[in-house]
Design a protein around this motif. Structure first.
Motif, mmCIF file in Angstrom:
data_model
loop_
_atom_site.group_PDB
_atom_site.id
_atom_site.type_symbol
_atom_site.label_atom_id
_atom_site.label_comp_id
_atom_site.label_asym_id
_atom_site.label_seq_id
_atom_site.Cartn_x
_atom_site.Cartn_y
_atom_site.Cartn_z
ATOM 1 N N GLU A 94 0.815 -1.203 0.000
ATOM 2 C CA GLU A 94 0.000 0.000 0.000
ATOM 3 C C GLU A 94 0.861 1.271 0.000
ATOM 4 N N GLY A 95 0.265 2.371 -0.439
ATOM 5 C CA GLY A 95 0.893 3.681 -0.316
ATOM 6 C C GLY A 95 1.662 4.157 -1.528
ATOM 7 N N TYR A 96 1.663 3.376 -2.606
ATOM 8 C CA TYR A 96 2.405 3.767 -3.796
ATOM 9 C C TYR A 96 1.457 4.159 -4.933
ATOM 10 N N TRP A 133 7.083 4.758 -12.649
ATOM 11 C CA TRP A 133 7.358 5.129 -11.264
ATOM 12 C C TRP A 133 6.319 4.530 -10.311
ATOM 13 N N TYR A 134 6.780 4.114 -9.154
ATOM 14 C CA TYR A 134 5.925 3.820 -8.001
ATOM 15 C C TYR A 134 6.387 4.758 -6.893
ATOM 16 N N ALA A 135 5.567 5.758 -6.568
ATOM 17 C CA ALA A 135 5.979 6.801 -5.630
ATOM 18 C C ALA A 135 5.128 6.764 -4.367
ATOM 19 N N THR A 137 10.673 6.456 -3.840
ATOM 20 C CA THR A 137 10.198 6.221 -5.204
ATOM 21 C C THR A 137 10.992 5.084 -5.822
ATOM 22 N N ILE A 138 10.281 4.155 -6.425
ATOM 23 C CA ILE A 138 10.901 3.075 -7.195
ATOM 24 C C ILE A 138 10.722 3.413 -8.669
#
Length: 233
Positions: A120-122, A186-188, A193-194
């Motif tokens: 969660e959270g991305y 992006w997964y922020a 951040t990934i």
């Protein structure tokens, strides 16, 4: 191997160089409205325009010539092409991107989406950058990346937007002179951040992949993908 180039723009000319360097012969160079005798070729490579792609592919399949297509923007007719290929017992590959590196990137993208599915959270977002002459937006490559995420997440679709919504993945499409292609996912979150990214340095990678796919498909029957060519299923 005798190759028909259906579409003789910048990509067609790059494919020609690679094909000749690998010992192949270009027997047809087709611009948009040229009449051709497709049966002269052992295989056809289509990098035309969206309005010509389905006609080109159909002509090949109707004349028992294996065809690979890297043209995007025509996929409303994709199921018809698959049906025709099956009916004619032909051979066909469509790929939004024939670059070997990009096709590995597609698989990394899917694996990352699977890993992030329960975290969660991305927020997911995407960006693609291409040269100013590219006709479609977002790119076919960006759409393939988005579809890989949708298959492995709670998202339902993609949209051209600056910000990802609850249901859709946002894709930002930029057009800058002389950029062969850059795609970023992006997964922020609030804490980090990934990012995964593929940057093409030239069109040679796309051209090489297209020629390798053409070499692979000769004497085969069916509808295939670059996963088959690279044996990464």
């Amino acid at each position: 191997m005798k190759i028909a180039l259906l579409g003789y723009g910048r990509m067609g000319k790059e494919i020609e160089k690679i094909a000749i360097s690998r010992g192949h012969e270009i027997v047809i160079r087709k611009d948009v409205d040229d009449d051709i005798e497709i049966s002269l070729a052992d295989v056809a490579i289509d990098f035309s325009v969206p309005t010509s792609a389905f006609k080109n592919i159909s002509n090949c399949l109707n004349n028992n010539v294996p065809v690979i297509s890297g043209t995007t923007g025509w996929l409303d007719n994709y199921k018809e092409a698959v049906a025709l290929c099956t009916e004619k017992k032909g051979a066909f590959i469509y790929a939004s991107n024939f670059s070997l590196g990009v096709n590995i990137f597609f698989e990394l993208n899917k694996q990352l989406a699977k890993m992030m599915q329960t975290i969660e959270g991305y927020t997911i977002s995407m960006e693609e950058i291409h040269h100013t002459l590219k006709l479609d937006a977002p790119s076919g490559t960006a759409i393939t990346l988005a579809e890989g995420i949708i298959e492995n997440s709670s998202k339902n679709n993609w949209e051209l937007a600056e910000k990802t919504s609850e249901e859709n993945i946002a894709i930002v499409a930029k057009r800058i002179p002389d950029v062969p292609g850059t795609h970023t996912v992006w997964y922020a979150s609030e804490v980090d951040t990934i990012e995964i990214k593929h940057t093409a340095h030239s069109r040679k990678g796309f051209a090489l992949g297209a020629v390798i796919a053409a070499e692979w498909i000769v004497n085969k029957t069916g509808v295939f993908s670059m996963k088959d060519v690279l044996n990464i299923r």
